[in-house]
Design a protein around this motif. Sequence first.
Motif, mmCIF file in Angstrom:
data_model
loop_
_atom_site.group_PDB
_atom_site.id
_atom_site.type_symbol
_atom_site.label_atom_id
_atom_site.label_comp_id
_atom_site.label_asym_id
_atom_site.label_seq_id
_atom_site.Cartn_x
_atom_site.Cartn_y
_atom_site.Cartn_z
ATOM 1 N N TYR A 83 15.330 -37.992 32.043
ATOM 2 C CA TYR A 83 16.452 -37.479 32.825
ATOM 3 C C TYR A 83 16.729 -36.035 32.415
ATOM 4 O O TYR A 83 16.354 -35.590 31.329
ATOM 5 N N GLY A 84 17.399 -35.314 33.300
ATOM 6 C CA GLY A 84 17.972 -34.021 32.971
ATOM 7 C C GLY A 84 19.477 -34.180 32.969
ATOM 8 O O GLY A 84 20.018 -34.993 33.722
ATOM 9 N N ILE A 85 20.154 -33.420 32.118
ATOM 10 C CA ILE A 85 21.606 -33.574 32.017
ATOM 11 C C ILE A 85 22.288 -32.211 32.005
ATOM 12 O O ILE A 85 21.781 -31.251 31.416
ATOM 13 N N LEU A 86 23.401 -32.138 32.705
ATOM 14 C CA LEU A 86 24.216 -30.925 32.759
ATOM 15 C C LEU A 86 25.608 -31.287 32.274
ATOM 16 O O LEU A 86 26.310 -32.098 32.880
ATOM 17 N N PHE A 87 26.014 -30.692 31.135
ATOM 18 C CA PHE A 87 27.290 -31.011 30.519
ATOM 19 C C PHE A 87 28.408 -30.144 31.085
ATOM 20 O O PHE A 87 28.178 -29.097 31.694
ATOM 21 N N GLN A 88 29.626 -30.579 30.821
ATOM 22 C CA GLN A 88 30.817 -29.848 31.237
ATOM 23 C C GLN A 88 30.831 -28.427 30.682
ATOM 24 O O GLN A 88 31.231 -27.476 31.342
ATOM 25 N N SER A 89 30.366 -28.256 29.444
ATOM 26 C CA SER A 89 30.392 -26.947 28.786
ATOM 27 C C SER A 89 29.113 -26.140 29.015
ATOM 28 O O SER A 89 28.981 -25.034 28.496
ATOM 29 N N TYR A 90 28.153 -26.704 29.765
ATOM 30 C CA TYR A 90 26.845 -26.105 30.049
ATOM 31 C C TYR A 90 25.934 -26.108 28.826
ATOM 32 O O TYR A 90 24.720 -26.227 28.959
ATOM 33 N N ALA A 91 26.480 -25.947 27.590
ATOM 34 C CA ALA A 91 25.716 -26.057 26.342
ATOM 35 C C ALA A 91 24.499 -25.132 26.318
ATOM 36 O O ALA A 91 23.430 -25.509 25.845
ATOM 37 N N LEU A 92 24.648 -23.901 26.813
ATOM 38 C CA LEU A 92 23.567 -22.919 26.707
ATOM 39 C C LEU A 92 23.548 -22.333 25.299
ATOM 40 O O LEU A 92 24.580 -22.211 24.645
ATOM 41 N N PHE A 93 22.362 -21.971 24.839
ATOM 42 C CA PHE A 93 22.229 -21.340 23.529
ATOM 43 C C PHE A 93 22.574 -19.858 23.657
ATOM 44 O O PHE A 93 21.856 -19.116 24.336
ATOM 45 N N GLN A 100 14.479 -18.245 27.897
ATOM 46 C CA GLN A 100 14.307 -19.114 26.734
ATOM 47 C C GLN A 100 15.160 -20.374 26.840
ATOM 48 O O GLN A 100 14.726 -21.453 26.430
ATOM 49 N N ASN A 101 16.361 -20.241 27.410
ATOM 50 C CA ASN A 101 17.209 -21.418 27.601
ATOM 51 C C ASN A 101 16.560 -22.420 28.547
ATOM 52 O O ASN A 101 16.528 -23.623 28.272
ATOM 53 N N ILE A 102 16.038 -21.940 29.657
ATOM 54 C CA ILE A 102 15.440 -22.841 30.646
ATOM 55 C C ILE A 102 14.153 -23.449 30.114
ATOM 56 O O ILE A 102 13.854 -24.631 30.345
ATOM 57 N N ALA A 103 13.377 -22.664 29.373
ATOM 58 C CA ALA A 103 12.084 -23.138 28.861
ATOM 59 C C ALA A 103 12.234 -24.078 27.666
ATOM 60 O O ALA A 103 11.252 -24.703 27.246
ATOM 61 N N TYR A 104 13.451 -24.221 27.158
ATOM 62 C CA TYR A 104 13.662 -24.992 25.936
ATOM 63 C C TYR A 104 13.149 -26.437 26.070
ATOM 64 O O TYR A 104 12.610 -27.004 25.123
ATOM 65 N N GLY A 105 13.334 -27.027 27.253
ATOM 66 C CA GLY A 105 12.924 -28.422 27.435
ATOM 67 C C GLY A 105 11.508 -28.611 27.918
ATOM 68 O O GLY A 105 11.085 -29.743 28.191
ATOM 69 N N LEU A 106 10.747 -27.528 28.020
ATOM 70 C CA LEU A 106 9.370 -27.642 28.540
ATOM 71 C C LEU A 106 8.383 -27.800 27.389
ATOM 72 O O LEU A 106 7.448 -27.009 27.224
ATOM 73 N N GLN A 144 26.456 -21.979 34.907
ATOM 74 C CA GLN A 144 26.254 -23.329 35.415
ATOM 75 C C GLN A 144 24.902 -23.456 36.109
ATOM 76 O O GLN A 144 24.197 -24.445 35.962
ATOM 77 N N ARG A 145 24.506 -22.411 36.847
ATOM 78 C CA ARG A 145 23.208 -22.442 37.532
ATOM 79 C C ARG A 145 22.058 -22.446 36.531
ATOM 80 O O ARG A 145 21.039 -23.120 36.739
ATOM 81 N N VAL A 146 22.197 -21.670 35.451
ATOM 82 C CA VAL A 146 21.153 -21.641 34.429
ATOM 83 C C VAL A 146 21.034 -23.020 33.776
ATOM 84 O O VAL A 146 19.925 -23.532 33.552
ATOM 85 N N ALA A 147 22.179 -23.641 33.461
ATOM 86 C CA ALA A 147 22.156 -24.970 32.862
ATOM 87 C C ALA A 147 21.522 -25.987 33.811
ATOM 88 O O ALA A 147 20.785 -26.882 33.378
ATOM 89 N N LEU A 148 21.786 -25.858 35.107
ATOM 90 C CA LEU A 148 21.177 -26.742 36.090
ATOM 91 C C LEU A 148 19.668 -26.519 36.144
ATOM 92 O O LEU A 148 18.887 -27.477 36.196
ATOM 93 N N ALA A 149 19.253 -25.240 36.124
ATOM 94 C CA ALA A 149 17.817 -24.932 36.129
ATOM 95 C C ALA A 149 17.135 -25.532 34.903
ATOM 96 O O ALA A 149 16.013 -26.064 34.991
ATOM 97 N N ARG A 150 17.790 -25.464 33.747
ATOM 98 C CA ARG A 150 17.217 -26.043 32.526
ATOM 99 C C ARG A 150 17.080 -27.564 32.660
ATOM 100 O O ARG A 150 16.082 -28.149 32.234
ATOM 101 N N ALA A 151 18.094 -28.220 33.260
ATOM 102 C CA ALA A 151 18.037 -29.675 33.431
ATOM 103 C C ALA A 151 16.922 -30.095 34.381
ATOM 104 O O ALA A 151 16.306 -31.148 34.212
ATOM 105 N N LEU A 152 16.646 -29.256 35.401
ATOM 106 C CA LEU A 152 15.634 -29.594 36.400
ATOM 107 C C LEU A 152 14.221 -29.179 36.008
ATOM 108 O O LEU A 152 13.249 -29.688 36.572
ATOM 109 N N ALA A 153 14.092 -28.261 35.058
ATOM 110 C CA ALA A 153 12.775 -27.684 34.734
ATOM 111 C C ALA A 153 11.714 -28.723 34.383
ATOM 112 O O ALA A 153 10.561 -28.598 34.821
#
Length: 352
Positions: A83-93, A100-106, A144-153
């Motif tokens: 699954y991908g998850i998007l938190f209330q706080s976005y939790a970006l580094f 680098q944030n989006i690629a973190y889960g790849l 929020q969009r960056v966090a969504l992109a990271r969850a979907l990557a």
Amino acid sequence: MTPADHAASLRVRDIHKRFGHFTALDGVSLDIAAGELVCLLGPSGCGKTTLLRCIAGLERQDGGSLYIGSRDISHLPPQARDYGILFQSYALFPNLNVEQNIAYGLAGASREQARVRVAEMLELVGLAGSERKYPGQLSGGQQQRVALARALAPSPSLLLLDEPMSALDARVREHLCTELRHLQRRLGITTLMVTHNQDEAMLMADRIAVINQGRVEQYGTPTEIYRQPATPFVAEFVGQGNWLPFASRQNGHVRVGGLELRLPEIAGSAASGRLFCRPEAIAIDPAEQQDNRFRAQVREITFLGNRCRMSFELEQLPGHPLLAELDPERLPRLGSPDIWVALPPHSLQVFA
């Protein structure tokens, strides 16, 4: 691969969760179809976020089972649940840039593969060219969009959203709700979203699970939830409403104070209880032959832009204010505080 290539159903079966003596989830079961967007809607502390965390593996349920497609994920670690998850706080580094944030889960992808995938995701969420920016340089909506992109990557089969809009102002929130819904439909990814905001749920969901005190009170489409609430809690939590207590019932009519109201043909069998009616269903200045037509006195009118909310009392039911909604253009025609209103039988719902 896009999420639509392997979107999966989600099955939640009799989930229980306790924290000490507090029951957070009390036998919750849901079926979510592949590609569907379902909202868990309810007040703070009702159990909706706990359920999401159990599905994500961030909390361990005390009982029950969870399935993504045919795969039992009930006891798998979070990283094995797809699954991908998007938190209330976005939790970006904050010390990593957007790329680098989006690629973190790849994990396992080469540098070139990750670069291409990040570019695809940024194009998808409307932030192409932002790879080198840092979270502190972005607005809340952009984060929020960056966090969504990271969850979907990683192309998950399930997307989990935990109050993703709550940190945004109302105007940005409505715009991003619409964008996120369009994106979810385009990708066809199965999505479960937690929110306490009924407008968000109505705008985005295919179906809504209204949760109260750890239980699902009603699970249905936005139209069903609003027009045919299954319980008094759902009726009160979703939208505005009027309540009229009745103590006797005979031949399809009930007595409410000094009033006699005709019920709809299908109105349950309760001999006493409460009638429920939405404000917009009340007819103002109805025809003389209309059922449930009564004299009333206007107490207050509130202008809400595209509509007005009117508080009034029925002459035969003093001290019991009711609400109606009407077009602002009709206000000059009311003329005086004494008016006629009607509570159409088909708009009345009976709760025991």
